[in-house]
Motif scaffolding. Sequence first.
Motif, PDB file in Angstrom:
ATOM      1  N   HIS A 248       0.801  -1.224   0.000  1.00 34.55           N
ATOM      2  CA  HIS A 248       0.000   0.000   0.000  1.00 34.55           C
ATOM      3  C   HIS A 248       0.833   1.273   0.000  1.00 34.55           C
ATOM      4  O   HIS A 248       0.545   2.184  -0.767  1.00 34.55           O
ATOM      5  CB  HIS A 248      -0.947   0.001   1.204  1.00 34.55           C
ATOM      6  CG  HIS A 248      -1.896  -1.150   1.204  1.00 34.55           C
ATOM      7  ND1 HIS A 248      -2.950  -1.244   0.324  1.00 34.55           N
ATOM      8  CD2 HIS A 248      -1.944  -2.264   1.972  1.00 34.55           C
ATOM      9  CE1 HIS A 248      -3.608  -2.356   0.553  1.00 34.55           C
ATOM     10  NE2 HIS A 248      -3.020  -3.012   1.541  1.00 34.55           N
TER      11      HIS A 248
ATOM     12  N   TYR B 131       4.002   1.997  -0.841  1.00 38.09           N
ATOM     13  CA  TYR B 131       4.849   2.286  -2.003  1.00 38.09           C
ATOM     14  C   TYR B 131       4.203   1.903  -3.332  1.00 38.09           C
ATOM     15  O   TYR B 131       4.709   2.243  -4.386  1.00 38.09           O
ATOM     16  CB  TYR B 131       6.221   1.638  -1.824  1.00 38.09           C
ATOM     17  CG  TYR B 131       7.002   2.284  -0.699  1.00 38.09           C
ATOM     18  CD1 TYR B 131       7.398   3.606  -0.794  1.00 38.09           C
ATOM     19  CD2 TYR B 131       7.308   1.594   0.464  1.00 38.09           C
ATOM     20  CE1 TYR B 131       8.103   4.217   0.236  1.00 38.09           C
ATOM     21  CE2 TYR B 131       8.010   2.188   1.495  1.00 38.09           C
ATOM     22  CZ  TYR B 131       8.410   3.503   1.373  1.00 38.09           C
ATOM     23  OH  TYR B 131       9.101   4.099   2.391  1.00 38.09           O
ATOM     24  N   ARG B 132       3.088   1.202  -3.306  1.00 33.51           N
ATOM     25  CA  ARG B 132       2.259   0.900  -4.481  1.00 33.51           C
ATOM     26  C   ARG B 132       3.033   0.689  -5.780  1.00 33.51           C
ATOM     27  O   ARG B 132       2.948   1.475  -6.722  1.00 33.51           O
ATOM     28  CB  ARG B 132       1.235   2.007  -4.688  1.00 33.51           C
ATOM     29  CG  ARG B 132       0.245   2.058  -3.557  1.00 33.51           C
ATOM     30  CD  ARG B 132      -0.872   2.997  -3.834  1.00 33.51           C
ATOM     31  NE  ARG B 132      -1.725   3.039  -2.646  1.00 33.51           N
ATOM     32  CZ  ARG B 132      -2.639   3.948  -2.434  1.00 33.51           C
ATOM     33  NH1 ARG B 132      -2.856   4.887  -3.317  1.00 33.51           N
ATOM     34  NH2 ARG B 132      -3.349   3.905  -1.342  1.00 33.51           N
TER      35      ARG B 132
ATOM     36  N   GLY C 272       5.943   6.412   2.395  1.00 33.71           N
ATOM     37  CA  GLY C 272       5.108   6.194   1.225  1.00 33.71           C
ATOM     38  C   GLY C 272       3.988   7.203   1.091  1.00 33.71           C
ATOM     39  O   GLY C 272       4.082   8.336   1.568  1.00 33.71           O
ATOM     40  N   CYS C 273       2.900   6.760   0.483  1.00 35.14           N
ATOM     41  CA  CYS C 273       1.788   7.650   0.119  1.00 35.14           C
ATOM     42  C   CYS C 273       0.950   8.121   1.299  1.00 35.14           C
ATOM     43  O   CYS C 273       0.239   9.107   1.201  1.00 35.14           O
ATOM     44  CB  CYS C 273       0.895   6.973  -0.920  1.00 35.14           C
ATOM     45  SG  CYS C 273       0.069   5.491  -0.309  1.00 35.14           S
TER      46      CYS C 273
ATOM     47  N   VAL D  12      -0.691  11.992   4.609  1.00 38.64           N
ATOM     48  CA  VAL D  12      -0.758  11.753   3.166  1.00 38.64           C
ATOM     49  C   VAL D  12       0.452  12.396   2.487  1.00 38.64           C
ATOM     50  O   VAL D  12       0.799  13.538   2.755  1.00 38.64           O
ATOM     51  CB  VAL D  12      -2.084  12.304   2.580  1.00 38.64           C
ATOM     52  CG1 VAL D  12      -2.088  12.197   1.065  1.00 38.64           C
ATOM     53  CG2 VAL D  12      -3.266  11.544   3.165  1.00 38.64           C
ATOM     54  N   GLY D  13       1.105  11.606   1.646  1.00 34.76           N
ATOM     55  CA  GLY D  13       2.278  12.083   0.915  1.00 34.76           C
ATOM     56  C   GLY D  13       3.580  12.006   1.689  1.00 34.76           C
ATOM     57  O   GLY D  13       4.649  12.248   1.138  1.00 34.76           O
TER      58      GLY D  13
END
Length: 145
Positions: A56, A58-59, A85-86, A128-129
């Motif tokens: 999730h 690093y997708r 990650g995201c 997020v981000g």
Amino acid sequence: MKIINEMKISFKSKSENEGFARTAVCAFAAFLDPGIEDIADLRTAVSEAVTNCIVHAYRGTEGIIEITARILNDNEIYIRIKDKGCGIPDIKRAMEPLYTTAPCEERAGLGFAVMESFMDKLTVKSTVGKGTVVTMRKKLGAANE
């Protein structure tokens, strides 16, 4: 909370490193003389957290996963798993059983529920981000009986 010992590792978000992560944490926890059930709980919780980073956070790209583990007084282990990650836009929803953001339907959406069931305490913080930090704690060995 007194820190008796501490270790830190970081590795690429590759599936083959998930086994390394759980083995490293369990080897570190061996000092507390955990039982077979405690080891199984640790292995499963760490596996779920690391897999979440890989699938999730690093997708499909690669990033770094960091694990900090601490042996605390009273035979307690503290584990922090961090990615850059995201991030998770809605942590409450993400922690609901069967919820998943994975594009394929092969994911059950039970990662956080599994972690929570095997550990004494689970905390998830995310931006997020910028990434996510999962913190888990569990009493092991004789202190857990």
